[in-house]
Scaffold this active site. Structure first.
Site, PDB file in Angstrom:
ATOM      1  N   LEU A  89       0.816  -1.211   0.000  1.00 50.81           N
ATOM      2  CA  LEU A  89       0.000   0.000   0.000  1.00 50.81           C
ATOM      3  C   LEU A  89       0.855   1.268   0.000  1.00 50.81           C
ATOM      4  CD1 LEU A  89      -2.583  -1.059   2.762  1.00 50.81           C
ATOM      5  CD2 LEU A  89      -2.991  -0.985   0.286  1.00 50.81           C
ATOM      6  N   GLY A 123       2.493   4.295   1.468  1.00 50.03           N
ATOM      7  CA  GLY A 123       2.936   4.552   2.840  1.00 50.03           C
ATOM      8  C   GLY A 123       3.370   3.306   3.588  1.00 50.03           C
ATOM      9  N   ALA A 124       3.375   2.160   2.906  1.00 52.51           N
ATOM     10  CA  ALA A 124       3.752   0.908   3.576  1.00 52.51           C
ATOM     11  C   ALA A 124       5.229   0.912   3.966  1.00 52.51           C
ATOM     12  CB  ALA A 124       3.440  -0.283   2.674  1.00 52.51           C
ATOM     13  N   GLY A 125       6.050   1.579   3.149  1.00 49.41           N
ATOM     14  CA  GLY A 125       7.490   1.611   3.439  1.00 49.41           C
ATOM     15  C   GLY A 125       8.333   1.105   2.286  1.00 49.41           C
ATOM     16  N   LYS A 126       7.729   0.946   1.124  1.00 48.67           N
ATOM     17  CA  LYS A 126       8.456   0.415  -0.041  1.00 48.67           C
ATOM     18  C   LYS A 126       9.679   1.275  -0.367  1.00 48.67           C
ATOM     19  CE  LYS A 126       4.795   0.789  -2.696  1.00 48.67           C
ATOM     20  NZ  LYS A 126       3.877   1.345  -1.678  1.00 48.67           N
ATOM     21  N   SER A 151       1.644  -1.628  -7.290  1.00 53.54           N
ATOM     22  CA  SER A 151       1.340  -2.829  -8.093  1.00 53.54           C
ATOM     23  C   SER A 151       0.279  -3.698  -7.439  1.00 53.54           C
ATOM     24  CB  SER A 151       2.613  -3.631  -8.397  1.00 53.54           C
ATOM     25  OG  SER A 151       3.532  -3.649  -7.340  1.00 53.54           O
TER      26      SER A 151
END
Ligand code: ADP
Length: 184
Positions: free
Chosen positions: A13, A15-18, A86
């Site tokens: 998502l 803001g997940a930290g990717k 994605s």
């Protein structure tokens, strides 16, 4: 040094930290002397896939184009770090099949945590109806069924998530054991 190409695909998502984990992995690999390229979803949408929207069709096209470039680089021995929401499983699988040397990193931070962080203020705007088709709010996210790595950033540090990714790459034979990559 001969290095093997691989695409490391970060999905999750907003803001997940990717991007954060991706940058930390990039830093570690660069200091280990590896040749890298980074394809960040936000940046790619300003050039390579400029003009595409957020319908399923456009999102899939966005991923296919990123996948195409990642493939070209990977087969020439580059480590490619892709960071893109994605959201659709099928097109991620399609890209995986094409590239072959592919490591999927699921940054599985729950929606509540992403929304609480709201790094770019986008969740607030999506909740207010100012942004439509926002993943996790009014657009789907299909989580990976069998990711090589699962980063649970709600309960692990950036360093821990980074170390998991590097350990997986090493285990799969993409990294030559290097002193600079130990103690990460
Ligand atoms: P994405 O690229 O998935 O949209 P970002 O990396 O831009 O997400 O933002 C993630 C935010 O979460 C950053 O502000 C980062 O500092 C914060 N964060 C807190 N804990 C972690 C963690 N363990 N791993 C990654 N990011 C974290």
């Amino acid at each position: 040094m001969r290095q093997r190409g691989v695409t490391v695909w970060f999905t999750g998502l907003s803001g997940a930290g990717k991007t954060t984990i991706c940058q930390a992995v990039e830093e570690k690999l660069r200091s280990g002397g590896y040749q890298l390229e980074v394809l960040d979803g936000d940046i790619v949408r300003e050039n390579l896939t400029k003009g595409l929207g957020f319908s399923k069709e456009d999102r899939d096209e966005n991923i296919r184009r990123i996948g195409f470039v990642a493939h070209l680089l990977t087969r020439n021995g580059v480590i490619v770090l892709v960071s893109a929401i994605s959201p659709y499983r099928a097109v991620r699988e399609e890209v995986r099949q094409k590239i072959g040397d592919f490591v999927e990193v699921y940054v599985s931070t729950p929606l509540e945590v992403c929304e609480e962080r709201d790094v770019k203020g986008l969740y607030k705007r999506a909740r207010a109806g100012q942004i439509k088709q926002f993943t996790g709010i009014d657009d789907p996210y299909e989580s990976p069924l069998n990711p090589e790595v699962n980063c649970q950033t709600q309960q692990e540090t950036i360093e821990e998530s980074t170390a998991k990714v590097l350990a997986c790459l090493e285990q799969l034979g993409y990294l030559v054991a290097s002193p600079t990559l130990q103690n990460v």
